[in-house]
Design a protein around this motif. Sequence first.
Motif, PDB file in Angstrom:
ATOM      1  N   TYR B  35      41.732  46.002  73.910  1.00 31.16           N
ATOM      2  CA  TYR B  35      42.203  46.629  75.182  1.00 31.16           C
ATOM      3  C   TYR B  35      41.551  45.683  76.359  1.00 31.16           C
ATOM      4  O   TYR B  35      42.195  45.416  77.291  1.00 31.16           O
ATOM      5  CB  TYR B  35      42.244  48.011  75.291  1.00 31.16           C
ATOM      6  CG  TYR B  35      43.263  48.506  76.316  1.00 31.16           C
ATOM      7  CD1 TYR B  35      43.007  48.386  77.680  1.00 31.16           C
ATOM      8  CD2 TYR B  35      44.275  49.126  75.868  1.00 31.16           C
ATOM      9  CE1 TYR B  35      43.869  48.941  78.708  1.00 31.16           C
ATOM     10  CE2 TYR B  35      45.328  49.250  76.737  1.00 31.16           C
ATOM     11  CZ  TYR B  35      45.141  49.354  78.055  1.00 31.16           C
ATOM     12  OH  TYR B  35      46.005  49.933  78.839  1.00 31.16           O
ATOM     13  N   LYS B  40      47.407  42.275  76.612  1.00 29.65           N
ATOM     14  CA  LYS B  40      48.783  42.626  76.532  1.00 29.65           C
ATOM     15  C   LYS B  40      48.696  44.040  77.479  1.00 29.65           C
ATOM     16  O   LYS B  40      47.627  44.579  77.716  1.00 29.65           O
ATOM     17  CB  LYS B  40      49.077  43.397  75.168  1.00 29.65           C
ATOM     18  CG  LYS B  40      49.834  42.438  74.381  1.00 29.65           C
ATOM     19  CD  LYS B  40      50.017  43.123  73.102  1.00 29.65           C
ATOM     20  CE  LYS B  40      50.853  42.208  71.929  1.00 29.65           C
ATOM     21  NZ  LYS B  40      51.241  42.522  70.872  1.00 29.65           N
ATOM     22  N   TYR B  42      50.176  47.843  77.875  1.00 33.72           N
ATOM     23  CA  TYR B  42      51.043  48.687  76.681  1.00 33.72           C
ATOM     24  C   TYR B  42      51.748  49.695  77.797  1.00 33.72           C
ATOM     25  O   TYR B  42      51.477  49.997  78.730  1.00 33.72           O
ATOM     26  CB  TYR B  42      50.261  49.327  76.017  1.00 33.72           C
ATOM     27  CG  TYR B  42      49.566  48.534  75.005  1.00 33.72           C
ATOM     28  CD1 TYR B  42      48.188  47.999  75.142  1.00 33.72           C
ATOM     29  CD2 TYR B  42      50.115  48.171  73.822  1.00 33.72           C
ATOM     30  CE1 TYR B  42      47.850  47.260  74.267  1.00 33.72           C
ATOM     31  CE2 TYR B  42      49.491  47.192  73.025  1.00 33.72           C
ATOM     32  CZ  TYR B  42      48.365  46.521  72.953  1.00 33.72           C
ATOM     33  OH  TYR B  42      47.664  45.806  71.987  1.00 33.72           O
TER      34      TYR B  42
END
Lengths: 260, 118
Positions: B35, B40, B42
């Motif tokens: 993370y 990305k 989410y």
Amino acid sequence: MSYVSIFKNLWKQVDLYEQLKTHDKMQKEFINIASHEMKTPTQAIIGYADLMWKHPEKREDMMQAISRNAIRLQRLTNDILDVTRIDSNTLNLHKERFDLDDLIASVVQDYVSYIEKENLDVKLLYNFKQDIKEPLSVDADRDRITQVISNLLANAIKFTSKRKDGVISVSAERKKNSNQEEVIVSIKDTGEGINPEIQLRLFTKFATASFSGTGLGLYISKGIVEAQGGKMWAENNPEGKGATFTFTLPSNGSKDNHQL
Amino acid sequence: MDDEPDNTSIFSMGLEDEGFEVDAFTDPLFALSNYKLGHKKYDLLILDIKMPDMNGFELFEEIRKIDNNVKTCFLTAFGEGYTEEFGRRFSSSINVSFIRKPIRVDDLVKKVNEMVVN
């Protein structure tokens, strides 16, 4: 009745009440943890059953996973029942006289076969010294003692097979202390040893839960041994490699001394 | 994020069948470092609570330091008493909800749709 004795009685009642409250809290905590543990394999069974319809190509893998988790749930259910029996002193023991040497040898042989089948880098040794004049005769529940030895051997293999050239040595002998004769069984391994952080609570419920175990095996094993007049303990080996688990059972002495 | 591989497998498959793109982790520390790499964004995190090394709440607090508004759904197999306590802990947050395990795949999909759409 004097004020002192009234006060002492009241204090005893308060103390008893506090003990009951603590016991009740521990029971509720156990139920919470046990139900949490049971939900894990249940989730897997429900989830894979739901997915199987949409994924026929993965049906075989999912059926195996369902089967694996159903067995896990069954083991957990049995262990939880054993725990409640031990805690309520209702463990039903079917005692009979038998030679512990024979029993240990038989269980060890089963695990030697298991080690070979799984191709584990572990040597399991038992110095089987059956002595007809001085057998290791005990009056105990044969199935339950088999359960204890199996649990200790399974643990030893689990924590020893992670290291190279692991060795597990099982020994059994009779010893006489001041009160009585007893049989002492030790399972010594060269594995990871006992984590000092959990050593104090090693024999408590759910001390070490894992996918392969329920976290109740040692608590149950100790409960079974103690219900039959024995003791169980564990310590790390002084040479710094692995641990030894030991339990005792009262002995009946040699066959010549008993009517069979 | 669930330390049980069967659960990550089931939930991933169930959500992917409904068109969601899923990244599944069984190691909370690895999930956190992934993370932090920030590759990305989410729409929803689904976090198991009881895990070794780092529990779901601790992971959530760490992720919140990076993204304060990320929607999160906690998974728990604990009983009602615990889930009430969890609810009180997050009562002021509209981006946090709970799912109690065991859960049917269809019910999980329904809950995820609710969180993501809203």
